[in-house]
Write a protein that holds these residues in place. Structure first.
Motif, PDB file in Angstrom:
ATOM      1  N   HIS A  65       0.838  -1.204   0.000  1.00  0.00           N
ATOM      2  CA  HIS A  65       0.000   0.000   0.000  1.00  0.00           C
ATOM      3  C   HIS A  65       0.872   1.253   0.000  1.00  0.00           C
ATOM      4  N   THR A  68       2.664   1.666  -3.407  1.00  0.00           N
ATOM      5  CA  THR A  68       1.711   2.115  -4.429  1.00  0.00           C
ATOM      6  C   THR A  68       1.453   3.609  -4.291  1.00  0.00           C
ATOM      7  N   TRP A  69       1.242   4.072  -3.072  1.00  0.00           N
ATOM      8  CA  TRP A  69       0.997   5.492  -2.845  1.00  0.00           C
ATOM      9  C   TRP A  69       2.211   6.327  -3.258  1.00  0.00           C
ATOM     10  N   THR A  72       2.522   6.633  -6.922  1.00  0.00           N
ATOM     11  CA  THR A  72       1.540   7.607  -7.415  1.00  0.00           C
ATOM     12  C   THR A  72       2.095   9.019  -7.265  1.00  0.00           C
ATOM     13  N   GLN A  73       2.726   9.290  -6.120  1.00  0.00           N
ATOM     14  CA  GLN A  73       3.313  10.623  -5.901  1.00  0.00           C
ATOM     15  C   GLN A  73       4.431  10.895  -6.903  1.00  0.00           C
ATOM     16  N   ARG A  87      -5.777  12.173  -5.952  1.00  0.00           N
ATOM     17  CA  ARG A  87      -6.651  12.291  -4.786  1.00  0.00           C
ATOM     18  C   ARG A  87      -7.913  11.440  -4.928  1.00  0.00           C
ATOM     19  N   ARG A  91      -6.744   5.853  -5.749  1.00  0.00           N
ATOM     20  CA  ARG A  91      -5.306   6.135  -5.727  1.00  0.00           C
ATOM     21  C   ARG A  91      -4.808   6.567  -4.356  1.00  0.00           C
ATOM     22  N   ARG A  92      -5.704   6.620  -3.396  1.00  0.00           N
ATOM     23  CA  ARG A  92      -5.325   7.025  -2.040  1.00  0.00           C
ATOM     24  C   ARG A  92      -4.617   5.881  -1.329  1.00  0.00           C
ATOM     25  N   LEU A  93      -4.001   6.192  -0.220  1.00  0.00           N
ATOM     26  CA  LEU A  93      -3.348   5.174   0.592  1.00  0.00           C
ATOM     27  C   LEU A  93      -4.419   4.281   1.200  1.00  0.00           C
ATOM     28  N   HIS A 122       3.721   3.018   7.487  1.00  0.00           N
ATOM     29  CA  HIS A 122       2.370   3.268   6.979  1.00  0.00           C
ATOM     30  C   HIS A 122       1.762   4.481   7.680  1.00  0.00           C
ATOM     31  N   GLU A 126       0.523   7.823   5.909  1.00  0.00           N
ATOM     32  CA  GLU A 126      -0.884   8.180   6.104  1.00  0.00           C
ATOM     33  C   GLU A 126      -1.012   9.649   6.517  1.00  0.00           C
ATOM     34  N   ASP A 129      -0.677  11.737   3.476  1.00  0.00           N
ATOM     35  CA  ASP A 129      -1.896  11.650   2.674  1.00  0.00           C
ATOM     36  C   ASP A 129      -2.973  12.581   3.246  1.00  0.00           C
TER      37      ASP A 129
END
Length: 153
Positions: A65, A68-69, A72-73, A87, A91-93, A122, A126, A129
């Motif tokens: 997770h 992946t986040w 994306t960034q 957002r 695609r969010r965490l 994590h 988070e 995010d």
């Protein structure tokens, strides 16, 4: 995506640092759970063996997770993805699987440390995010509209 909170150089360094940490932790976890961890698991009682196996999956899930986040960034930073798309809920965490720390505390020390490290990583991601959401809420309605229009065209 975090561009409204941090300058882009700081943001890039932060994301790269977290990415490197996540990759190192993923490799250490894989090496442990697929290697010596198996021997340590086999020495445990039946309930602890199940707990050990569950935690190995939870650690892997948390790290995937996070990675992946972070990817994306990186896509946002590279211009491959618009920050408003990052957002979107998909695609969010993703949420971290919950661990029963009483059971985790009965695992071999290295399994315990890897579990705690994955929970910590994590949690830090988070918070980033959530910060991005705060930055989005402080944007003016005009900027939000401009972002939507730029995404549409």
């Amino acid at each position: 995506m975090l561009r409204f909170t941090f300058d882009s150089h700081f943001q890039r360094r932060l994301i790269d640092s977290l990415y490197a940490e996540a990759m190192i932790l993923a490799e250490a976890s894989r090496g442990y759970f697929d290697g010596i961890g198996r021997e340590e698991r086999d020495a445990l009682g039946p309930v602890q063996r199940v707990s050990f196996s569950c935690e190995s999956v939870k650690v892997t899930t948390r790290l995937m997770h996070v990675l992946t986040w972070l990817l994306t960034q990186r896509a946002v930073d590279a211009g491959e993805l618009h920050w408003t798309e990052a957002r979107l809920p998909a695609r969010r965490l993703a949420r971290s699987p919950e661990s029963d720390m009483r059971q985790v505390g009965q695992l071999p020390s290295r399994a315990l440390r890897l579990t705690q490290a994955s929970i910590d990583l994590h949690g830090r991601v988070e918070r980033l995010d959530v910060m991005a959401d705060s930055a989005l809420r402080t944007m003016s309605p005009v900027r939000l509209l401009q972002a939507r229009l730029s995404r549409a065209f």
